[in-house]
Design a protein around this motif. Structure first.
Motif, short mmCIF file in Angstrom:
data_model
loop_
_atom_site.label_atom_id
_atom_site.label_comp_id
_atom_site.label_asym_id
_atom_site.label_seq_id
_atom_site.Cartn_x
_atom_site.Cartn_y
_atom_site.Cartn_z
N THR A 22 6.43 -16.07 -3.90
CA THR A 22 7.89 -16.00 -3.89
C THR A 22 8.43 -17.11 -4.78
OG1 THR A 22 8.26 -17.54 -2.06
CG2 THR A 22 7.91 -15.22 -1.47
N LEU A 41 8.04 -12.57 -6.30
CA LEU A 41 8.92 -11.89 -5.34
C LEU A 41 10.10 -12.80 -5.00
CD1 LEU A 41 9.58 -9.76 -3.09
CD2 LEU A 41 8.11 -11.09 -1.58
N GLY A 43 12.00 -13.09 -2.36
CA GLY A 43 11.99 -12.58 -0.99
C GLY A 43 13.29 -12.94 -0.28
N ASP A 44 13.66 -12.09 0.69
CA ASP A 44 14.83 -12.48 1.50
C ASP A 44 14.45 -13.62 2.45
OD1 ASP A 44 13.32 -10.95 3.20
OD2 ASP A 44 14.94 -9.61 3.83
N SER A 45 13.18 -14.06 2.37
CA SER A 45 12.77 -15.30 3.05
C SER A 45 13.63 -16.47 2.55
CB SER A 45 11.29 -15.59 2.80
OG SER A 45 10.99 -15.52 1.42
N ASP A 83 13.78 -8.42 -3.14
CA ASP A 83 13.96 -7.83 -1.82
C ASP A 83 15.34 -7.21 -1.66
OD1 ASP A 83 11.77 -7.85 -0.16
OD2 ASP A 83 12.12 -9.87 0.61
N LYS A 113 11.99 -4.28 -3.29
CA LYS A 113 11.13 -4.14 -2.11
C LYS A 113 12.00 -3.86 -0.89
CE LYS A 113 8.77 -7.79 -0.13
NZ LYS A 113 9.36 -7.85 1.22
N HIS A 137 7.25 -2.35 2.28
CA HIS A 137 6.78 -3.50 3.09
C HIS A 137 6.50 -2.99 4.50
CE1 HIS A 137 7.60 -8.03 4.17
NE2 HIS A 137 6.71 -7.49 4.99
N THR A 180 3.32 -3.79 0.44
CA THR A 180 3.05 -5.10 1.03
C THR A 180 2.63 -4.90 2.49
OG1 THR A 180 4.77 -6.06 -0.35
CG2 THR A 180 4.06 -7.38 1.50
N GLU A 182 2.06 -7.06 5.86
CA GLU A 182 2.25 -8.40 6.44
C GLU A 182 1.77 -8.44 7.89
OE1 GLU A 182 6.11 -10.17 5.89
OE2 GLU A 182 5.64 -11.85 7.18
N ILE A 203 -0.21 -10.33 3.09
CA ILE A 203 0.22 -11.66 3.54
C ILE A 203 -0.13 -11.70 5.02
CG2 ILE A 203 2.65 -10.79 3.60
CD1 ILE A 203 3.42 -13.86 3.25
N VAL A 213 0.28 -12.40 -1.45
CA VAL A 213 1.56 -13.07 -1.69
C VAL A 213 1.71 -14.17 -0.65
CG1 VAL A 213 2.86 -11.36 -0.30
CG2 VAL A 213 4.09 -12.78 -1.95
N VAL A 215 4.73 -17.37 0.53
CA VAL A 215 6.02 -18.03 0.31
C VAL A 215 5.70 -19.39 -0.30
CG1 VAL A 215 8.00 -19.06 1.50
CG2 VAL A 215 7.19 -16.78 2.17
O1 KIV Z 1 10.78 -12.29 2.03
C1 KIV Z 1 9.61 -12.56 1.72
O2 KIV Z 1 9.29 -13.65 1.23
C2 KIV Z 1 8.61 -11.53 1.95
C3 KIV Z 1 7.18 -11.94 1.89
C4 KIV Z 1 6.83 -12.72 3.09
C5 KIV Z 1 6.27 -10.78 1.68
O3 KIV Z 1 8.93 -10.42 2.22
#
Ligand code: KIV
Length: 285
Positions: A22, A41, A43-45, A83, A113, A137, A180, A182, A203, A213, A215
């Motif tokens: 990410t 990525l 990511g919405d993380s 994301d 994603k 995902h 993906t 997870e 992940i 993948v 973070v």
């Molecule tokens: O949002 C994110 O970082 C993710 C990863 C954990 C795959 O979806």
């Protein structure tokens, strides 16, 4: 060389693992790109790692576009996956296509994603038909945290494993270009990887996936709030950052910084007291 869906599929075919991390900003993306990462990525993380929310649910389309565009400016060769945030695709197929389009047009992503299996296949099909590659995902899907009751391993019993296999086959059939996985048992993820013709990115899903993948704050030791079991620390950048911040405070307060090397025109002979007298002369005119 620019990574594309075609090159990533070729990697699966040839057994060359796909690397994904990410990133959420220009300079981190540039460093990853220069290191040779295959895919980045957004990511919405970022809801947790950048914005400090407790989960991903508050992340907006505007957040995702803003950070995707920054990453896209920094990464020239990595395949950029953005994301789709919570409620940007679940509401309708129409919303899904419009919002996926925004991540491509405004964010300059190469793919989007979204989380879910059979239930979001109509969205995957419509987005793909709009010429936008989709990464599905499956497994632990953080946007469903309230349904799962926490961030937990998925596919543990036979029924759950079968559902996961069914979902994986369904999203591939709907047009997903990658999947993906997870927090899925390693053997199950390996089985799904063998059944699919598109690459799987794991992940917390073992070594049998076509790629991995993480973070980036987790793998650099920069996010102490929560460290999942699968997040190996490849460096302790968090500790290095804290030490550097403390050194800056201390050198600045002691006068050691800024020194001559970090200042401008230190040999300046101008008498600024005298020069300032001119201000009064000007005022008196
Ligand atoms: O949002 C994110 O970082 C993710 C990863 C954990 C795959 O979806």
């Amino acid at each position: 060389m620019k990574n594309t869906i075609a090159t990533l599929k070729e990697q699966k075919k040839n057994g060359v693992k796909i690397s994904m991390l990410t990133a959420y900003d220009y300079s981190t993306a540039k460093l990853m790109d220069e290191a040779g990462i295959n895919s980045i990525l957004i990511g919405d993380s970022l809801g947790m790692t950048i914005l400090g929310y407790e989960d991903t649910l508050s992340v907006t389309m505007e957040d995702m576009i803003h950070h995707t565009a920054a990453v896209a400016r920094g990464a020239k060769n990595a395949f950029i996956v953005a994301d789709m945030p919570f409620m940007s695709y679940q509401t309708s197929v129409y919303d899904a296509v419009v919002n996926a389009g925004r991540l491509m047009k405004e964010g300059r992503a190469n793919a989007v994603k979204l989380e879910g299996g059979e239930s979001v296949c109509p969205q995957i099909k419509a987005i793909t038909e709009a010429s936008i590659p989709v990464v599905a995902h499956l497994g632990m899907t953080p946007q469903s945290v309230n349904m799962f009751g926490g961030f937990k391993l998925q596919g543990k019993d036979e029924a759950a494993a079968l559902k996961l296999i069914k979902d994986a086959l369904a999203v591939e059939k709907a047009g997903a270009s990658m999947v993906t996985l997870e927090c899925v048992p390693a053997k199950l993820a390996e089985y799904i990887t063998k059944r699919l013709s598109v690459p799987t990115i794991g992940i917390g899903a073992g070594a049998g996936c076509d790629g991995q993948v993480l973070v980036y704050q987790d793998m650099l030791g920069m996010f102490p709030d929560f460290t999942p079991k699968f997040a190996k620390k490849f460096a302790d950048v968090g500790a290095d950052m804290k030490a550097a911040f403390a050194a800056y405070i201390s050198e600045m307060q002691s006068g050691a910084f800024p020194d001559k090397a970090h200042s401008f025109r230190t040999e300046d002979t101008t008498d600024y007291e005298k020069l300032a007298e001119k201000l009064q002369e000007i005022d008196n005119i």
